[in-house]
Motif scaffolding. Structure first.
Motif, mmCIF file in Angstrom:
data_model
loop_
_atom_site.group_PDB
_atom_site.id
_atom_site.type_symbol
_atom_site.label_atom_id
_atom_site.label_comp_id
_atom_site.label_asym_id
_atom_site.label_seq_id
_atom_site.Cartn_x
_atom_site.Cartn_y
_atom_site.Cartn_z
ATOM 1 N N THR A 1 -124.302 -31.383 13.228
ATOM 2 C CA THR A 1 -123.004 -31.979 12.936
ATOM 3 C C THR A 1 -123.043 -33.459 13.307
ATOM 4 O O THR A 1 -123.697 -33.841 14.282
ATOM 5 C CB THR A 1 -121.877 -31.289 13.728
ATOM 6 O OG1 THR A 1 -122.164 -31.396 15.125
ATOM 7 C CG2 THR A 1 -121.755 -29.824 13.354
ATOM 8 N N PRO A 2 -122.329 -34.300 12.554
ATOM 9 C CA PRO A 2 -122.307 -35.729 12.868
ATOM 10 C C PRO A 2 -121.599 -35.992 14.197
ATOM 11 O O PRO A 2 -120.646 -35.299 14.563
ATOM 12 C CB PRO A 2 -121.510 -36.345 11.720
ATOM 13 C CG PRO A 2 -121.444 -35.300 10.658
ATOM 14 C CD PRO A 2 -121.602 -33.983 11.335
ATOM 15 N N HIS A 3 -122.079 -36.996 14.902
ATOM 16 C CA HIS A 3 -121.479 -37.400 16.174
ATOM 17 C C HIS A 3 -120.107 -38.018 15.905
ATOM 18 O O HIS A 3 -119.879 -38.640 14.870
ATOM 19 C CB HIS A 3 -122.398 -38.420 16.862
ATOM 20 C CG HIS A 3 -122.021 -38.686 18.271
ATOM 21 N ND1 HIS A 3 -121.034 -39.588 18.619
ATOM 22 C CD2 HIS A 3 -122.500 -38.171 19.431
ATOM 23 C CE1 HIS A 3 -120.924 -39.621 19.927
ATOM 24 N NE2 HIS A 3 -121.791 -38.778 20.448
ATOM 25 N N ALA A 4 -119.186 -37.853 16.850
ATOM 26 C CA ALA A 4 -117.829 -38.387 16.707
ATOM 27 C C ALA A 4 -117.833 -39.906 16.506
ATOM 28 O O ALA A 4 -117.012 -40.439 15.751
ATOM 29 C CB ALA A 4 -116.993 -38.010 17.921
ATOM 30 N N ALA A 5 -118.745 -40.613 17.171
ATOM 31 C CA ALA A 5 -118.810 -42.080 17.011
ATOM 32 C C ALA A 5 -119.188 -42.448 15.577
ATOM 33 O O ALA A 5 -118.690 -43.427 15.026
ATOM 34 C CB ALA A 5 -119.813 -42.674 17.993
ATOM 35 N N TYR A 6 -120.055 -41.660 14.964
ATOM 36 C CA TYR A 6 -120.431 -41.908 13.569
ATOM 37 C C TYR A 6 -119.251 -41.616 12.641
ATOM 38 O O TYR A 6 -118.962 -42.389 11.740
ATOM 39 C CB TYR A 6 -121.640 -41.061 13.166
ATOM 40 C CG TYR A 6 -122.060 -41.269 11.737
ATOM 41 C CD1 TYR A 6 -122.681 -42.445 11.346
ATOM 42 C CD2 TYR A 6 -121.831 -40.303 10.770
ATOM 43 C CE1 TYR A 6 -123.058 -42.658 10.028
ATOM 44 C CE2 TYR A 6 -122.200 -40.495 9.450
ATOM 45 C CZ TYR A 6 -122.820 -41.677 9.089
ATOM 46 O OH TYR A 6 -123.178 -41.890 7.785
#
Length: 83
Positions: free
Chosen positions: A5-10
């Motif tokens: 899953t993509p990181h929240a910052a991304y």
């Protein structure tokens, strides 16, 4: 893959995948500032943690040793006092 899953910052870089992609490309194109590059190089050469002061203090506490980045070479000897 559903496990990745993509990181929240991304995800915070934009509302759409295309916007995030463009924002990330721009971020990478900026590069790392020269002062950060030099600090990272010194820390790497001395095998010290690189990060904020708070981060270094936490690592020092965990390791029980100093993470101070020192000047290159041996320390200069203290001058002897005349008696």
């Amino acid at each position: 893959d559903v496990r990745i899953t993509p990181h929240a910052a991304y995800l915070a870089l934009g509302e759409t995948p295309e916007a995030r992609h463009r924002a990330y490309q721009a971020l990478v194109a900026e590069g790392i500032p020269e002062t950060d590059t030099e600090n990272l190089r010194r820390c790497t050469q001395q095998q010290k943690a690189w990060g904020s002061e708070r981060f270094r203090r936490e690592i020092e506490t965990l390791l029980g040793r100093s993470l101070e980045v020192r000047a290159r070479g041996r320390p200069k000897p203290a001058t002897e006092k005349s008696t």
